[in-house]
Design an enzyme around this catalytic site. Structure first.
Site, PDB file in Angstrom:
ATOM      1  N   ASP A 175       0.831  -1.211   0.000  1.00  0.00           N
ATOM      2  CA  ASP A 175       0.000   0.000   0.000  1.00  0.00           C
ATOM      3  C   ASP A 175       0.867   1.263   0.000  1.00  0.00           C
ATOM      4  O   ASP A 175       2.104   1.193  -0.046  1.00  0.00           O
ATOM      5  CB  ASP A 175      -0.943  -0.059   1.231  1.00  0.00           C
ATOM      6  CG  ASP A 175      -2.349   0.428   0.892  1.00  0.00           C
ATOM      7  OD1 ASP A 175      -2.486   1.254  -0.030  1.00  0.00           O
ATOM      8  OD2 ASP A 175      -3.311  -0.008   1.563  1.00  0.00           O
ATOM      9  N   ASP A 230      -9.730   2.931  -3.719  1.00  0.00           N
ATOM     10  CA  ASP A 230     -10.475   1.765  -3.227  1.00  0.00           C
ATOM     11  C   ASP A 230     -11.893   1.681  -3.802  1.00  0.00           C
ATOM     12  O   ASP A 230     -12.581   2.685  -3.941  1.00  0.00           O
ATOM     13  CB  ASP A 230     -10.589   1.815  -1.700  1.00  0.00           C
ATOM     14  CG  ASP A 230      -9.296   1.384  -1.026  1.00  0.00           C
ATOM     15  OD1 ASP A 230      -8.279   1.196  -1.733  1.00  0.00           O
ATOM     16  OD2 ASP A 230      -9.306   1.239   0.209  1.00  0.00           O
TER      17      ASP A 230
END
Ligand SMILES: *[C@@H]1O[C@H](CO)[C@@H](O)[C@H](O)[C@H]1NC(C)=O
Ligand SMILES: *[C@@H]1O[C@H](CO)[C@@H](O)[C@H](O)[C@H]1NC(C)=O
Length: 410
Positions: A175, A230
């Site tokens: 991430d 996301d």
């Protein structure tokens, strides 16, 4: 004289305009970045032989967020096997954020969270491997992961890669939170090298949210790269991820895939037909198929979608070419891409609110005009009796799709 001055100022204006336009197009931005930043990324850093077809498996985030523990992960591995999903290709069991203690140990190693993963990750990996599956883990190219409940790997890349390899981890999602402000093209390759150095093949999933157009540099650094922020469990979010991901279709290939984020099928925010569109577009886009629901008690309806063998086969086709949106008119779209054996995969999508009819024309989907084809309906599991030449028309309800494989008849 007058004339050449006029034309040279025209040229100047034109160049300025081009530069201006260029600064807004992804390809221009990234190609300039690449020239400056990543001389050393030119040859592949990640020759790990993985991701020859898009990865398939499960990930904890979309359903569980931070509420994970080793029992849930083990039960999920059990469920993948007992439901038959594992046999269909879903092999990765991927732990997302929140699996580690906030502090490293005295030697600087990551430590599994004692309250939720008391047996440690090595033991979990052994369990998952004993089921014939693979274990994935999560870290971050920053000082903390996005939950801020555990450290990131920035500055600890080699040490963490070694730790993951020693545990037998097979997949790393990486991430982008709490980083130092340097570019992903600087931070991500450090982990690629570190993973390669371990000698253990670890699928490397770049999750920099599409910020620096990773499709343009990701193939040398990772096995997949997120092209978007996301996903959320609703129609608009899902379709917008699909659209953003489609732009980069030309950059997907065996070994490196565009990633529009994990599946929401089974989490309850969309209708059955919307989830069928979700799965169809992810499959034809050669996206990673990472289940994001509670696999232990997925409903029959969810199972039916996730285990559609024919749709999975489109995703896993050895040709590995991502489909594109080849035609659109208002809310009606045709997505198409080639498959092995001179076949073509097609998804007709009705994004509108009314029942509608869509025609896919051969000239748009890349079939020569006089070819007669047989059409297999992948959701009805039926080969249509009619044979088609030049075009195929179907009618569908709001937020629904049809998915076909067209095979030429000689
Ligand atoms: C799904 O299964 C788990 C474990 O078996 C259970 O804790 C959970 O409550 C179940 N959820 C639903 C919605 O049934
Ligand atoms: C579709 O193709 C058929 C020939 O197979 C042709 O007669 C028909 O006009 C075409 N329809 C459209 C909408 O182009």
């Amino acid at each position: 004289m007058e004339r050449s001055r006029a034309s040279s100022s025209f040229l100047l204006l034109f160049s300025v305009l081009l530069l201006f336009l260029c600064s807004f197009t992804p390809v221009c931005i990234a190609s300039r970045l690449l020239q400056v930043e990543s001389e050393d990324v030119r040859s592949s850093l990640l020759a790990n032989g993985l991701g020859i077809t898009p990865p398939m498996g499960w990930n904890s985030w979309n359903h569980f967020n931070c509420k994970i523990d080793e029992k849930t992960i083990k039960e999920t591995a059990d469920a993948l096997v007992s439901t038959g999903l594992a046999k269909l290709g879903y092999q990765y069991v991927n732990i997302d954020d929140c699996w580690a203690e906030l502090s490293r140990d005295r030697k600087g190693n990551l430590v599994a969270k004692k309250s939720t993963f008391p047996s440690g990750i090595k033991s979990l990996a052994d369990y998952v491997h004993s089921k014939g599956l693979k274990l994935g883990i999560y870290s971050d190219a920053g000082y903390f992961t996005c939950s801020k409940t555990m450290p990131g790997s920035l500055g600890h890349e080699e040490q963490d890669a070694k730790t993951f390899a020693s545990w037998g981890v097979d997949y790393l999602k990486y991430d982008n939170c709490y980083n130092d402000g340097s570019k992903p093209t600087v931070r991500y390759p450090v982990m690629s090298r570190a993973l390669m150095k371990t000698g253990h093949p670890i699928f490397f999933s770049l999750c920099e949210w599409g910020e620096l157009h990773p499709a343009l540099w990701g193939a040398k650094v990772g096995n997949s790269w997120r092209t978007t922020g996301d996903i959320m469990d609703n129609w608009e979010s899902m379709m917008s991820r699909a659209d953003m991901n489609e732009v980069y279709a030309d950059f997907a290939r065996p070994g490196g895939w565009n990633d529009p984020d994990m599946l929401e099928i089974g989490n309850g925010g969309m209708t059955k037909h919307e989830y069928i569109v979700h799965f169809s577009i992810w499959a034809i886009s050669k996206a990673p198929l990472l289940i994001g629901c509670d696999a232990r008690n997925a409903t029959k309806e969810t199972m039916k979608i996730l285990s559609n063998k024919e749709v999975i086969a489109v995703n896993q086709d050895p040709l590995g070419v991502q489909a594109k949106k080849v035609w659109l008119k208002g809310d009606l779209e045709v997505w198409a891409g080639p498959l092995s054996g001179h076949r073509t995969a097609v998804v007709l999508v009705n994004r509108g609110l009314r029942h509608n009819r869509i025609t896919a024309h051969w000239k748009d989907i890349g079939i020569s005009p006089n070819k007669v084809v047989e059409a297999r309906d992948l959701w009805k599991h039926k080969t249509l009796k009619t044979r088609f030449m030049d075009n195929l028309t179907a009618t569908m309800a709001s937020h629904s799709c049809k998915m076909y494989v067209l095979t030429p008849i000689s």
